[in-house]
Design a protein around this motif. Structure first.
Motif, PDB file in Angstrom:
ATOM      1  N   ILE A 156       5.028   0.263   2.870  1.00 31.73           N
ATOM      2  CA  ILE A 156       3.635   0.535   2.493  1.00 31.73           C
ATOM      3  C   ILE A 156       3.410   0.139   1.047  1.00 31.73           C
ATOM      4  O   ILE A 156       2.334  -0.314   0.667  1.00 31.73           O
ATOM      5  CB  ILE A 156       3.291   2.024   2.715  1.00 31.73           C
ATOM      6  N   GLY A 157       4.447   0.296   0.214  1.00 33.08           N
ATOM      7  CA  GLY A 157       4.365  -0.111  -1.187  1.00 33.08           C
ATOM      8  C   GLY A 157       3.642   0.895  -2.055  1.00 33.08           C
ATOM      9  O   GLY A 157       3.300   2.009  -1.630  1.00 33.08           O
ATOM     10  N   GLY A 158       3.384   0.510  -3.291  1.00 33.80           N
ATOM     11  CA  GLY A 158       2.659   1.372  -4.213  1.00 33.80           C
ATOM     12  C   GLY A 158       3.344   2.719  -4.383  1.00 33.80           C
ATOM     13  O   GLY A 158       4.524   2.800  -4.735  1.00 33.80           O
ATOM     14  N   TYR A 159       2.617   3.756  -4.125  1.00 38.29           N
ATOM     15  CA  TYR A 159       3.120   5.130  -4.251  1.00 38.29           C
ATOM     16  C   TYR A 159       4.429   5.324  -3.495  1.00 38.29           C
ATOM     17  O   TYR A 159       5.359   5.958  -3.994  1.00 38.29           O
ATOM     18  CB  TYR A 159       2.052   6.081  -3.707  1.00 38.29           C
ATOM     19  N   PHE A 160       4.542   4.758  -2.302  1.00 40.32           N
ATOM     20  CA  PHE A 160       5.709   5.014  -1.463  1.00 40.32           C
ATOM     21  C   PHE A 160       6.936   4.208  -1.898  1.00 40.32           C
ATOM     22  O   PHE A 160       8.045   4.505  -1.485  1.00 40.32           O
ATOM     23  CB  PHE A 160       5.377   4.737   0.004  1.00 40.32           C
ATOM     24  N   MET A 291      -9.716   7.991  -6.057  1.00 41.28           N
ATOM     25  CA  MET A 291     -10.101   6.579  -6.029  1.00 41.28           C
ATOM     26  C   MET A 291     -11.622   6.437  -5.921  1.00 41.28           C
ATOM     27  O   MET A 291     -12.136   5.392  -5.537  1.00 41.28           O
ATOM     28  CB  MET A 291      -9.431   5.831  -4.863  1.00 41.28           C
ATOM     29  N   GLY A 292     -12.334   7.508  -6.230  1.00 37.93           N
ATOM     30  CA  GLY A 292     -13.784   7.504  -6.142  1.00 37.93           C
ATOM     31  C   GLY A 292     -14.338   7.587  -4.748  1.00 37.93           C
ATOM     32  O   GLY A 292     -15.556   7.535  -4.547  1.00 37.93           O
ATOM     33  N   ARG A 298      -4.087  14.007   1.378  1.00 41.33           N
ATOM     34  CA  ARG A 298      -3.077  13.936   2.430  1.00 41.33           C
ATOM     35  C   ARG A 298      -3.831  13.791   3.743  1.00 41.33           C
ATOM     36  O   ARG A 298      -4.723  14.587   4.039  1.00 41.33           O
ATOM     37  CB  ARG A 298      -2.205  15.196   2.476  1.00 41.33           C
ATOM     38  N   SER A 299      -3.472  12.780   4.506  1.00 43.67           N
ATOM     39  CA  SER A 299      -4.155  12.559   5.776  1.00 43.67           C
ATOM     40  C   SER A 299      -3.338  11.599   6.624  1.00 43.67           C
ATOM     41  O   SER A 299      -2.392  10.956   6.153  1.00 43.67           O
ATOM     42  CB  SER A 299      -5.569  11.993   5.560  1.00 43.67           C
ATOM     43  N   LEU A 300      -3.712  11.494   7.886  1.00 48.81           N
ATOM     44  CA  LEU A 300      -3.164  10.516   8.817  1.00 48.81           C
ATOM     45  C   LEU A 300      -4.131   9.337   8.869  1.00 48.81           C
ATOM     46  O   LEU A 300      -5.346   9.526   8.933  1.00 48.81           O
ATOM     47  CB  LEU A 300      -2.990  11.147  10.191  1.00 48.81           C
ATOM     48  N   GLY A 301      -3.603   8.119   8.849  1.00 47.35           N
ATOM     49  CA  GLY A 301      -4.481   6.959   8.755  1.00 47.35           C
ATOM     50  C   GLY A 301      -4.818   6.665   7.298  1.00 47.35           C
ATOM     51  O   GLY A 301      -3.981   6.848   6.412  1.00 47.35           O
ATOM     52  N   ASP A 302      -6.044   6.184   7.043  1.00 51.64           N
ATOM     53  CA  ASP A 302      -6.489   5.842   5.678  1.00 51.64           C
ATOM     54  C   ASP A 302      -5.529   4.860   5.014  1.00 51.64           C
ATOM     55  O   ASP A 302      -5.170   5.001   3.843  1.00 51.64           O
ATOM     56  CB  ASP A 302      -6.633   7.106   4.816  1.00 51.64           C
ATOM     57  N   PHE A 303      -5.097   3.827   5.744  1.00 53.35           N
ATOM     58  CA  PHE A 303      -4.050   2.941   5.248  1.00 53.35           C
ATOM     59  C   PHE A 303      -4.475   2.116   4.033  1.00 53.35           C
ATOM     60  O   PHE A 303      -3.626   1.702   3.238  1.00 53.35           O
ATOM     61  CB  PHE A 303      -3.550   2.026   6.374  1.00 53.35           C
ATOM     62  N   LYS A 304      -5.753   1.902   3.859  1.00 56.55           N
ATOM     63  CA  LYS A 304      -6.230   1.187   2.678  1.00 56.55           C
ATOM     64  C   LYS A 304      -5.837   1.926   1.404  1.00 56.55           C
ATOM     65  O   LYS A 304      -5.628   1.296   0.356  1.00 56.55           O
ATOM     66  CB  LYS A 304      -7.752   1.021   2.763  1.00 56.55           C
ATOM     67  N   TYR A 305      -5.728   3.255   1.518  1.00 54.58           N
ATOM     68  CA  TYR A 305      -5.480   4.074   0.333  1.00 54.58           C
ATOM     69  C   TYR A 305      -4.046   4.615   0.257  1.00 54.58           C
ATOM     70  O   TYR A 305      -3.692   5.282  -0.711  1.00 54.58           O
ATOM     71  CB  TYR A 305      -6.474   5.241   0.310  1.00 54.58           C
ATOM     72  N   LYS A 306      -3.221   4.313   1.243  1.00 50.98           N
ATOM     73  CA  LYS A 306      -1.852   4.807   1.236  1.00 50.98           C
ATOM     74  C   LYS A 306      -1.077   4.369  -0.014  1.00 50.98           C
ATOM     75  O   LYS A 306      -0.355   5.166  -0.612  1.00 50.98           O
ATOM     76  CB  LYS A 306      -1.119   4.347   2.502  1.00 50.98           C
ATOM     77  N   PRO A 307      -1.182   3.097  -0.470  1.00 49.77           N
ATOM     78  CA  PRO A 307      -0.426   2.711  -1.670  1.00 49.77           C
ATOM     79  C   PRO A 307      -0.836   3.490  -2.915  1.00 49.77           C
ATOM     80  O   PRO A 307      -0.097   3.515  -3.900  1.00 49.77           O
ATOM     81  CB  PRO A 307      -0.748   1.215  -1.825  1.00 49.77           C
ATOM     82  N   PHE A 308      -1.998   4.155  -2.865  1.00 45.16           N
ATOM     83  CA  PHE A 308      -2.493   4.893  -4.018  1.00 45.16           C
ATOM     84  C   PHE A 308      -2.224   6.402  -3.912  1.00 45.16           C
ATOM     85  O   PHE A 308      -2.835   7.203  -4.623  1.00 45.16           O
ATOM     86  CB  PHE A 308      -3.990   4.626  -4.199  1.00 45.16           C
ATOM     87  N   GLY A 309      -1.321   6.771  -3.017  1.00 47.40           N
ATOM     88  CA  GLY A 309      -0.858   8.155  -3.011  1.00 47.40           C
ATOM     89  C   GLY A 309      -1.308   9.014  -1.859  1.00 47.40           C
ATOM     90  O   GLY A 309      -0.934  10.189  -1.787  1.00 47.40           O
TER      91      GLY A 309
END
Length: 411
Positions: A156-160, A291-292, A298-309
């Protein structure tokens, strides 16, 4: 079942759990197979009986679309069969309770009741998937999955790619053949990430997601009655987002088992700033958004925002319950909890004649003070149901809120 529980009219969104083979899996199997079913087995003087978990006399439930164009709240009920040594270890290490499953029929010693509430946002892809699959993924979770699952997490990158590894995974990341016991916290964490991995192929899950609260109930009495008649119970709640799970005692005490995973709350602000810095923005209504955009971090899905935590890693809490001292457990989606306090929910439910009526009263009150969102209330009665004492402490406050809402509508 006590005569005070009247029939419940289930919503058309109710999960239809498929029964699987009754043959039990081999002990410590490395090839998981789903054995969940939709009924409760319990011991009686005449042997073992069973009652459908979806029996309308058992659990109070309301599910409303509100004023939204479509429904994004879903829920699921199932009875899982888990390894007794896993349950025994969880009780010992998390609750300092020694439970001896010997003497119980094997299928009762394995029995854990799963009740899930899923609140979708940005679309119903994630919440509908949870309704259909979460219970099976939870039962099928296995430590053998963890190394491969963790490799996917890092992609996933980023945060992970920056953050520490999920603590419940550590024994199997250090040694894939670890003999560590796969307790309920490790199982829940694995299941939440498995749900996310399954959703990652869905285009809609890039910008939509779901919050979730899972309540797991295990009867500890011997012989083993159903959970609503048990004196000793273990409750485990696994949770992401802002759906809620609350224990309500017969004396009116309310014990929340969840916290809202919003960016401004202490647990989330600490987690996010440690790795991601600050990306908290306050909108024109004065509400904080990560992210505004996102209310839930914390959630399931929302993959656009997964790298941001944004993580699917659940917060897991466990508690021993004395059934005679507990009236009920309540699960609500944020169409309720954003407007109605835990104490108000408790007072509305505990003085109702049935769990079904209690759930309806909560929904009716939320709508009377302006709730327009999808809304779900699940009321799980325990041994103390109908024995609540004390007065309705929130009655005047509820009346005030209703009068204020009427005034706003007139304007």
């Amino acid at each position: 079942m006590s005569q005070r529980l009247s029939p419940l009219s289930l919503s058309c969104n109710s999960l239809r759990v498929q029964c699987r083979r009754s043959v039990l899996p081999p002990f410590a199997s490395t090839t998981p197979i789903a054995y969940y079913h939709d009924y409760i087995r319990f011991q009686t003087s005449g042997g073992v009986s069973r009652i459908p978990l979806l029996n309308p006399k058992l659990i109070g439930l309301v599910n409303s679309r509100g004023n939204r164009a479509y429904q994004q709240d879903f829920y699921g009920f199932a009875t899982l069969l888990l390894e007794p040594h896993e349950l025994q270890y969880t009780l010992r290490t998390k609750l300092d309770y020694e439970w001896d499953p010997s003497g119980l029929p094997d299928f009762i010693a394995r029995q854990v009741h799963f009740i899930g509430l899923y609140d979708g946002h940005g679309g119903s892809t994630a919440s509908q998937f949870c309704r259909q699959e979460f219970h099976a993924l939870f039962e099928n979770a296995h430590p053998n999955h963890i190394p491969e699952l963790y490799e996917w997490i890092k992609e996933i990158g980023g945060y992970f790619s920056k953050r520490l590894r999920p603590r419940p995974f550590l024994p199997w990341l250090q040694d894939p053949n670890s003999k560590a016991v796969f307790d309920l916290e490790a199982r829940a964490t694995t299941a939440f990430f498995e749900v996310d991995r399954s959703l990652s192929g869905e285009k809609e899950a890039r910008v939509s997601g779901a919050t979730a609260s899972i309540a797991l109930l295990q009867t500890l009495d011997k012989p083993a009655p159903p959970f609503f008649a048990a004196e000793n119970l273990a409750l485990t709640v696994a949770h992401v987002g802002d759906t809620t799970a609350t224990i309500c005692s017969t004396d009116g005490t309310v014990t929340p088992m969840t916290t809202k995973h919003h960016a401004e709350t202490p647990i989330e602000s600490t987690r996010l700033r440690r790795v991601m810095g600050s990306a908290l923005v306050t909108d024109s209504f004065g509400e904080a958004r990560w992210m505004g955009v996102l209310e839930n971090t914390r959630s399931l899905g929302d993959f656009k925002y997964k790298p941001f935590g944004v993580t699917p890693e659940p917060e897991v809490r466990a508690k021993l319950l004395k059934g005679s001292e507990c009236s009920h457990i309540v699960l609500t989606s944020d169409g309720i909890s954003s407007l109605v306090s835990h104490e108000e929910v408790n007072d509305l439910v505990r003085f109702a004649p049935t769990p079904a009526e209690g759930a309806k009263r909560v929904l009716s009150f939320a709508e009377s003070i302006g709730s327009e969102d999808n809304a779900t209330v699940i009321v799980i009665p325990l041994l103390g149901w109908g024995k609540s004492q004390g007065r309705d402490t929130t009655k005047e406050l509820r009346k005030y809120k209703q009068n204020q809402a009427v005034g706003r509508r007139r304007m």
